[in-house]
Write an enzyme that holds these catalytic residues in place. Structure first.
Site, mmCIF file in Angstrom:
data_model
loop_
_atom_site.group_PDB
_atom_site.id
_atom_site.type_symbol
_atom_site.label_atom_id
_atom_site.label_comp_id
_atom_site.label_asym_id
_atom_site.label_seq_id
_atom_site.Cartn_x
_atom_site.Cartn_y
_atom_site.Cartn_z
ATOM 1 N N ARG A 73 0.889 -1.173 0.000
ATOM 2 C CA ARG A 73 0.000 0.000 0.000
ATOM 3 C C ARG A 73 0.921 1.214 0.000
ATOM 4 O O ARG A 73 1.628 1.471 0.969
ATOM 5 C CB ARG A 73 -0.888 -0.019 1.249
ATOM 6 C CG ARG A 73 -1.948 1.080 1.274
ATOM 7 C CD ARG A 73 -2.815 0.888 2.505
ATOM 8 N NE ARG A 73 -3.727 1.980 2.738
ATOM 9 C CZ ARG A 73 -4.996 2.007 2.326
ATOM 10 N NH1 ARG A 73 -5.483 1.006 1.639
ATOM 11 N NH2 ARG A 73 -5.773 3.044 2.606
ATOM 12 N N HIS A 116 -6.865 1.126 -7.099
ATOM 13 C CA HIS A 116 -7.184 0.342 -5.896
ATOM 14 C C HIS A 116 -7.965 -0.910 -6.312
ATOM 15 O O HIS A 116 -9.148 -1.047 -6.013
ATOM 16 C CB HIS A 116 -8.021 1.207 -4.946
ATOM 17 C CG HIS A 116 -8.085 0.695 -3.542
ATOM 18 N ND1 HIS A 116 -7.450 -0.461 -3.123
ATOM 19 C CD2 HIS A 116 -8.739 1.180 -2.445
ATOM 20 C CE1 HIS A 116 -7.706 -0.655 -1.833
ATOM 21 N NE2 HIS A 116 -8.488 0.322 -1.400
ATOM 22 N N GLN A 122 -10.145 -3.138 -3.829
ATOM 23 C CA GLN A 122 -11.445 -2.595 -3.456
ATOM 24 C C GLN A 122 -12.492 -2.955 -4.511
ATOM 25 O O GLN A 122 -13.639 -3.261 -4.189
ATOM 26 C CB GLN A 122 -11.360 -1.072 -3.301
ATOM 27 C CG GLN A 122 -12.682 -0.423 -2.889
ATOM 28 C CD GLN A 122 -13.124 -0.839 -1.510
ATOM 29 O OE1 GLN A 122 -12.380 -0.692 -0.539
ATOM 30 N NE2 GLN A 122 -14.337 -1.363 -1.400
ATOM 31 N N ASP A 156 -16.194 8.525 -3.195
ATOM 32 C CA ASP A 156 -15.052 8.387 -2.288
ATOM 33 C C ASP A 156 -14.833 9.749 -1.646
ATOM 34 O O ASP A 156 -15.442 10.743 -2.041
ATOM 35 C CB ASP A 156 -13.817 7.931 -3.087
ATOM 36 C CG ASP A 156 -12.650 7.507 -2.188
ATOM 37 O OD1 ASP A 156 -12.850 7.380 -0.967
ATOM 38 O OD2 ASP A 156 -11.544 7.302 -2.724
ATOM 39 N N CYS A 209 -16.139 3.225 -0.454
ATOM 40 C CA CYS A 209 -15.032 2.350 -0.040
ATOM 41 C C CYS A 209 -14.581 2.603 1.399
ATOM 42 O O CYS A 209 -13.825 1.817 1.949
ATOM 43 C CB CYS A 209 -13.858 2.489 -1.004
ATOM 44 S SG CYS A 209 -13.221 4.158 -1.141
ATOM 45 N N ARG A 263 -14.072 -7.144 1.491
ATOM 46 C CA ARG A 263 -12.629 -7.008 1.291
ATOM 47 C C ARG A 263 -11.932 -8.274 1.790
ATOM 48 O O ARG A 263 -11.018 -8.794 1.151
ATOM 49 C CB ARG A 263 -12.087 -5.787 2.054
ATOM 50 C CG ARG A 263 -12.466 -4.428 1.502
ATOM 51 C CD ARG A 263 -11.783 -4.106 0.188
ATOM 52 N NE ARG A 263 -10.324 -4.148 0.274
ATOM 53 C CZ ARG A 263 -9.547 -3.167 0.729
ATOM 54 N NH1 ARG A 263 -10.081 -2.024 1.142
ATOM 55 N NH2 ARG A 263 -8.236 -3.290 0.748
#
Length: 306
Positions: free
Chosen positions: A104, A131, A134, A219, A259, A287
């Site tokens: 990450r 991402h 996700q 987001d 998310c 997830r």
């Protein structure tokens, strides 16, 4: 056999992506029934975090443990990575000791350079570019709730940043239409728009984007690393808040996704996560299951070919 990596949704075929998502649903069912399933016994996941996280860390760490393996948390503070050791050198050494690596990071180039020098699979657990993990969870959630997303319409409201980029890749891979509503100057990178082709269009009016959509998603307006732009962003994005009223313009069976973490009162109204159309909590749980399926997919072949 060279390692398979998961740096973007384009690294897998559509069939492989659907296979991982369906497997995520199966693994979720096993967990709900309390069935012990440990295909990754004695396997070790290295988790490199340059950016802090809640869902990503817990889902990968818990997932690896549930699959019978172990996970090691590596922050720049605890490793030579934070002290300037070349990424290639770190990749060579770490991949000689680990079975899979999750990163990450800020710069996407960190991932590509690490993967180029790694003998084990590398997973993009978030970069400034995309991402994809996700999106596995989001697509699993839609499949569980509404069936196939192929041919459906998705509305992205807000910043054309990493999550939006992954939605563009998903539109191409899963064959849905994506309408992106964003303010002037916050459009996705033209490189991603080219990937999306005729699956993607940009509109300025959130109402236009949402009208008739089967999935509405957003987001935060200020991502990690953009904090100094917060005041300017709040002004530009104010008309792009997703509210219950905006959602009313979508299809009758529309779902809302986020998310997380969410800033209530900014990109969403205070009550939106409590709306029955919101599946943000299922999305967050998925997830775990989608990434377990991903880990099994990437690590298991090495097991068979050892």
């Amino acid at each position: 056999m060279s390692a398979r990596h998961f740096l973007s949704l384009l690294d897998f075929t559509t069939d492989e992506l659907l296979g991982v998502i369906r497997r995520g649903i199966e693994l979720k069912d096993l967990r709900k029934r309390g069935v012990l399933f440990e295909p990754l016994k004695n396997r070790v996941l290295g988790m490199i975090f340059e950016k802090s996280s809640t869902r990503t860390r817990v889902s990968f760490e818990a997932g690896m443990i549930q699959l019978g393996g172990q996970a090691i948390f590596l922050s720049p503070r605890d490793t030579q990575l934070g002290r300037g050791e070349p990424i290639a050198d770190s990749a060579i050494v770490l991949s000689s000791m680990l079975d899979v690596v999750m990163i990450r990071t800020h710069a996407h180039s960190t991932l590509t350079e690490f993967a180029a020098n790694s003998r084990v699979p590398v997973i993009n657990a978030l970069s400034d570019e995309s991402h994809p993990c996700q999106l596995l969870a989001d697509m699993q959630t839609f499949l569980e709730q509404r069936g196939s997303i192929q041919g459906k319409t998705v509305a992205w409201i807000g910043d054309g940043f990493n999550m939006c980029n992954s939605y563009i890749e998903a539109a191409r891979q899963f064959d849905f239409q994506l309408r992106i509503a964003c303010p002037q100057g916050y459009e996705p990178d033209p490189r991603f728009m080219a990937i999306g082709g005729d699956h993607v269009q940009i509109v300025r009016d959130p109402k236009e984007a949402v009208r008739g959509a089967h999935l509405v998603t957003t987001d935060v307006w200020t991502s990690m690393g953009q904090e100094e732009e917060t005041a300017r962003r709040l002004a530009h994005f104010a008309p792009y808040q997703v509210t219950r009223e905006l959602l009313d313009l979508a299809a009758p069976d529309a779902l809302f996704m986020h998310c997380l973490p969410a800033h209530r009162g900014e990109e969403i109204s205070h009550d939106l996560l409590d709306d029955p159309r919101s599946v943000a909590w299922d999305q967050a749980e998925n997830r775990l299951h989608a990434q377990k399926a991903l880990l099994e997919f990437l690590v298991e072949p090495a097991y068979h070919h050892a």
